[in-house]
Scaffold this motif. Structure first.
Motif, mmCIF file in Angstrom:
data_model
loop_
_atom_site.group_PDB
_atom_site.id
_atom_site.type_symbol
_atom_site.label_atom_id
_atom_site.label_comp_id
_atom_site.label_asym_id
_atom_site.label_seq_id
_atom_site.Cartn_x
_atom_site.Cartn_y
_atom_site.Cartn_z
ATOM 1 N N ALA A 273 -4.015 2.918 1.142
ATOM 2 C CA ALA A 273 -2.636 2.969 1.233
ATOM 3 C C ALA A 273 -1.911 3.774 2.911
ATOM 4 O O ALA A 273 -0.949 3.321 3.104
ATOM 5 C CB ALA A 273 -2.193 4.067 0.265
ATOM 6 N N LEU A 277 0.594 1.986 5.305
ATOM 7 C CA LEU A 277 1.667 2.872 5.388
ATOM 8 C C LEU A 277 1.836 2.859 7.007
ATOM 9 O O LEU A 277 3.181 2.900 7.558
ATOM 10 C CB LEU A 277 1.788 4.002 4.737
ATOM 11 C CG LEU A 277 2.031 4.091 3.210
ATOM 12 C CD1 LEU A 277 1.860 5.550 2.617
ATOM 13 C CD2 LEU A 277 3.454 3.505 2.950
ATOM 14 N N ARG A 278 0.876 2.934 7.717
ATOM 15 C CA ARG A 278 0.763 2.843 9.279
ATOM 16 C C ARG A 278 0.881 1.618 9.679
ATOM 17 O O ARG A 278 1.025 1.372 11.077
ATOM 18 C CB ARG A 278 -0.385 3.706 9.625
ATOM 19 C CG ARG A 278 -0.582 5.090 9.274
ATOM 20 C CD ARG A 278 -1.692 5.559 10.073
ATOM 21 N NE ARG A 278 -0.654 6.094 11.544
ATOM 22 C CZ ARG A 278 -1.555 6.294 12.578
ATOM 23 N NH1 ARG A 278 -2.840 6.737 12.445
ATOM 24 N NH2 ARG A 278 -0.968 6.570 13.810
ATOM 25 N N GLU A 295 2.936 3.708 -6.989
ATOM 26 C CA GLU A 295 3.907 3.981 -6.122
ATOM 27 C C GLU A 295 3.984 5.486 -5.832
ATOM 28 O O GLU A 295 4.157 5.871 -4.681
ATOM 29 C CB GLU A 295 5.215 3.262 -6.686
ATOM 30 C CG GLU A 295 6.179 3.370 -5.704
ATOM 31 C CD GLU A 295 7.342 2.687 -6.106
ATOM 32 O OE1 GLU A 295 8.794 3.071 -5.631
ATOM 33 O OE2 GLU A 295 7.235 1.695 -6.776
ATOM 34 N N THR A 298 1.289 6.707 -3.666
ATOM 35 C CA THR A 298 1.250 6.057 -2.467
ATOM 36 C C THR A 298 2.390 7.028 -1.576
ATOM 37 O O THR A 298 1.904 7.307 -0.546
ATOM 38 C CB THR A 298 1.519 4.777 -2.476
ATOM 39 O OG1 THR A 298 0.341 3.855 -3.141
ATOM 40 C CG2 THR A 298 1.726 4.229 -0.964
ATOM 41 N N GLU A 299 3.394 7.344 -2.247
ATOM 42 C CA GLU A 299 4.155 8.386 -1.736
ATOM 43 C C GLU A 299 3.459 9.557 -1.389
ATOM 44 O O GLU A 299 3.882 10.416 -0.265
ATOM 45 C CB GLU A 299 5.484 8.514 -2.624
ATOM 46 C CG GLU A 299 6.302 7.228 -2.828
ATOM 47 C CD GLU A 299 7.473 7.503 -3.585
ATOM 48 O OE1 GLU A 299 7.827 8.623 -4.130
ATOM 49 O OE2 GLU A 299 8.316 6.441 -4.024
ATOM 50 N N GLY A 302 1.792 9.166 1.980
ATOM 51 C CA GLY A 302 2.763 9.253 2.825
ATOM 52 C C GLY A 302 3.312 10.582 3.506
ATOM 53 O O GLY A 302 3.335 10.646 4.561
ATOM 54 N N LEU A 311 3.189 9.310 10.827
ATOM 55 C CA LEU A 311 4.347 8.470 10.402
ATOM 56 C C LEU A 311 5.654 8.498 11.147
ATOM 57 O O LEU A 311 5.931 9.690 11.620
ATOM 58 C CB LEU A 311 4.544 8.702 8.829
ATOM 59 C CG LEU A 311 3.696 7.886 7.710
ATOM 60 C CD1 LEU A 311 4.544 8.063 6.545
ATOM 61 C CD2 LEU A 311 3.659 6.142 8.333
#
Length: 311
Positions: A273, A277-278, A295, A298-299, A302, A311
């Protein structure tokens, strides 16, 4: 290329990006390799635990080795896991890894069957005798249910059977015994002692380890390279601060809900993940039957990336 003896520095165990239908995502794998090389890592290890080797068919394993060796094209050494239950099956993996151009193979103790320490030793001797490339031992008792004793590792190192050890046992005292023995025992030359931990790299290097194979280095290779170089420069205060930052980032591996998934799904899912995201890989899918992160989970990953400045 010629494998350095000992092999030193940061050796990420490369994740295996997958497509939504669980085929190897070759373009994403190439991007991941470039992401690692651009950070200055010292070697790559494919088909280990973070590569989900246990979940891949033989054909997919072969594709991973061939893709990475071809793309790296001798810029850094490539080690390939030859991980399977018994000696004949391991030798099959050794054959295609060596044919693809891997610089060394990484081998666990046999598993599934109950083995005596004498049989574990015989396993490594038979593999080394028939392998055209150096053999590293992989000590991961949580997966294979056998702890490689320091005495056995040093005996095999002294006779030239093993070129190195990747230690993922979590037994720091035993690890220290191997590190010390590799430096002081007559007959042991160029034996690489590598920690598989993300969380005690500074401690392992302070003990005299040669390098580290941290799964989290997929996500933040620059951080682990920086940590390694600080340790080698003797700047232990700065190294400790960098290690603590990486320990906080490692918290992402607990993003998955333990009520519905195991630690492998949570940890590998978090790594993938984070890479998704990267913008490094196209899809965060993990191999079946692992459970995917939601979801919301995964947040959470982040948030760890943002806190680490990634990020």
């Amino acid at each position: 290329m010629t494998l350095p003896t000992p092999l030193t520095g940061v050796v990420p165990p490369v994740c295996t990006p997958l497509t939504p239908d669980r085929e190897v995502d070759v373009p994403s794998l190439v991007r991941l390799v470039d992401h690692l090389l651009s950070a200055g890592v010292d070697a790559l290890f494919v088909l280990g635990s973070s590569s989900e080797a246990a979940y891949l068919t033989d054909g997919r394993r072969r594709l991973v080795v061939e893709t990475v060796v071809s793309h790296v094209s001798g810029r850094v050494p490539v080690l390939a896991g030859a991980i399977d239950m018994t000696t004949p099956r391991v030798l099959d993996h050794v054959a295609y890894a060596a044919a693809a151009g891997a610089d060394a193979v990484v081998v666990t103790a046999p598993f599934y069957t109950r083995t005596h320490p004498a049989e574990v030793a015989r396993h490594y001797r038979l593999v080394a005798e028939r392998s055209p490339v150096p053999v590293f031992a992989y000590d991961i008792p949580v997966a294979v249910h056998t702890k490689l004793s320091p005495e056995l590792v040093l005996e095999l190192a002294g006779e030239g059977t093993l070129a190195g050890l990747k230690d993922s046992s979590g037994d720091l005292a035993a690890f220290r015994t191997v590190v010390t023995g590799a430096r002081t025992r007559p007959g042991i030359r160029g034996f690489s002692v590598l920690t598989g931990s993300e969380l005690v790299v500074d401690s392992a290097l302070a003990l005299g380890a040669d390098g580290a194979v941290p799964g989290l280095a997929n996500v933040d290779p620059e951080g682990y390279v920086r940590l390694d170089r600080l340790c080698r420069a003797g700047d232990w205060a700065a190294a400790r601060a960098e290690q603590e930052r990486l320990c906080a980032l490692f918290g992402m591996t607990g993003a998955g809900d333990p009520a519905r998934m195991g630690g492998s799904s949570s940890g590998l899912g978090a790594f993938k993940a984070a890479l998704f995201l990267r913008g490094v890989i196209a899809c965060p899918a993990t191999a079946e039957p692992q459970v995917a992160l939601s979801e919301a989970e995964t947040e959470q990953v982040g948030k760890y990336l943002a806190a680490a400045g990634l990020l």
